[in-house]
Each structure stands twice: as structure tokens, then as C-alpha cells.
Design an enzyme around this catalytic site. Structure first.
Site, mmCIF file in Angstrom:
data_model
loop_
_atom_site.group_PDB
_atom_site.id
_atom_site.type_symbol
_atom_site.label_atom_id
_atom_site.label_comp_id
_atom_site.label_asym_id
_atom_site.label_seq_id
_atom_site.Cartn_x
_atom_site.Cartn_y
_atom_site.Cartn_z
ATOM 1 N N SER A 14 -1.424 1.833 11.288
ATOM 2 C CA SER A 14 -1.573 2.711 12.295
ATOM 3 C C SER A 14 -0.786 2.599 13.243
ATOM 4 C CB SER A 14 -3.355 2.538 12.274
ATOM 5 O OG SER A 14 -4.342 3.403 13.017
ATOM 6 N N HIS A 41 -2.965 5.157 8.379
ATOM 7 C CA HIS A 41 -4.426 6.151 8.110
ATOM 8 C C HIS A 41 -4.684 6.778 9.866
ATOM 9 C CE1 HIS A 41 -7.210 2.745 10.140
ATOM 10 N NE2 HIS A 41 -6.500 3.306 11.374
ATOM 11 N N ASP A 132 -9.057 -1.911 8.333
ATOM 12 C CA ASP A 132 -8.959 -1.110 6.602
ATOM 13 C C ASP A 132 -7.717 -1.664 6.156
ATOM 14 O OD1 ASP A 132 -8.933 0.797 5.420
ATOM 15 O OD2 ASP A 132 -6.994 2.917 6.368
#
Length: 191
Positions: A14, A41, A132
């Protein structure tokens, strides 16, 4: 014939991930023999990775579309606002299942791999916020896959690799260039 045994390397990241993706791809051979899937993400912004990353690898770089065949020696990029799955040797896209808060697209994809893929699996978590991907790493190991976290000191945003390490299911903690070398060892010579 659908190849469901191609090795897949999922690189999840990310914030700050672009630097890690570039450093990783610059150190991977074009004939690696694996499909590289970058799961960045982003929830609301469209990705430009498929335009930026071709300058850093000789492998073709494609934005994933519904039903796209998974092929070795390609870099595949998840589109924004989508969950990514694999089924019958193809990528499948679904509307993002967590539209609010931090997305969990890396976790969703890794779980799909553990259920629907038969080739070697390598899960790599690089720079980013949140955690994540972390909760799916133990599942990757359970099906014989290898898990790698970016060395937090080498990450622009260490929160995501830190969460991966805290899962207790990370095999290697390395800087991006070392991650590339480890992936080459794991994938081995292509047949």
C-alpha cells in the site's frame, strides 16, 4: 489447457509500496517462471502501476481484467475497487467486499489462492498502512507456500510488514532486493 500449477508470487502493499515494487522487479529475471501479482490496496484511486512498472522489468505488465489467464513471466496488477480471486487458471474480479475502512484485498486474494491454486505460492507483504494480508499468511504456509515480509527498516511505511511479522507466519524478513533473490531460489529453474 489451463495451467493451474504456475507458481504465483503475490506482492501485497500500500503506502510506500511503489518503491518496493520497483526494487523487487528490477532484481527479478524476466524468465523467472512465475506469475507476479501485485495487490496494492487502493480503495478509491485508480492505479497507475501498469503504466509505471514496465520501466522496471522486462516482463509484460498488465492490469487484470475478468477472466484473464494466469501466465508465467508476467506482472499482473489488481485494478482499484475490486477484490481479486483465482478460479480455473484465470483471474476473477468481484466488487470490493470492504468498501469502508482499510481494504482487505490482499487477504481476500491470498485466501483464494489457498483454496483454488495448485502451484507454488509465495506471499510477500511490503510497505503499507494497516495489516492487510497478515491474517492469510498462516493459510499460505498451511498449503506449503512461503511467506516473506519486507524488512520494516527498508519500508517507507512499516505498519503492514510489522503486522505480517506479528502473525508469526513469516518465513523471511528481507529488503526488496533480497526478497527478489529469495524468490528466485524458491521458484527454482523453470522446467
Amino acid at each position: 489447457m489451463i495451467a493451474q500449477n504456475v507458481p504465483i508470487v503475490c506482492v501485497g502493499g500500500s503506502a510506500g509500496g511503489l518503491d518496493a515494487y520497483k526494487r523487487l522487479l528490477e532484481n527479478l529475471p524476466a524468465d523467472l517462471g512465475a506469475a507476479i501479482v501485485i495487490v496494492n490496496h487502493l480503495r478509491t484511486v485508480s492505479t497507475l502501476l501498469h503504466e509505471i512498472l514496465p520501466r522496471h522489468t522486462q516482463m509484460p505488465v498488465e492490469l487484470i481484467t475478468e477472466g484473464l489467464d494466469i501466465q508465467p513471466n508476467h506482472v499482473f496488477i489488481i485494478p482499484a475497487q475490486r477484490d481479486l480471486h483465482v478460479l480455473n487458471g484465470e483471474f476473477r474480479l468481484a466488487p470490493i467486499s470492504k468498501p469502508r475502512g482499510w481494504p482487505d484485498v490482499i487477504t481476500v486474494f491470498l485466501k483464494s489462492l489457498t483454496q483454488n491454486w495448485h502451484g507454488k505460492l509465495v506471499a510477500v507483504i511490503v510497505s503499507g498502512y494497516d495489516g492487510d494480508g497478515a491474517e492469510a499468511l498462516c493459510g499460505i504456509r498451511e498449503v506449503g507456500g512461503i511467506t516473506i515480509a519486507q524488512l520494516p527498516a527498508s519500508a517507507a511505511e512499516p505498519e503492514m510488514p510489522d503486522s505480517a511479522i506479528e502473525s508469526g507466519c513469516v518465513d523471511f524478513i528481507l529488503a526488496p532486493e533480497q526478497i527478489a533473490a529469495q524468490i528466485v531460489k524458491i521458484i527454482g529453474p523453470s522446467c
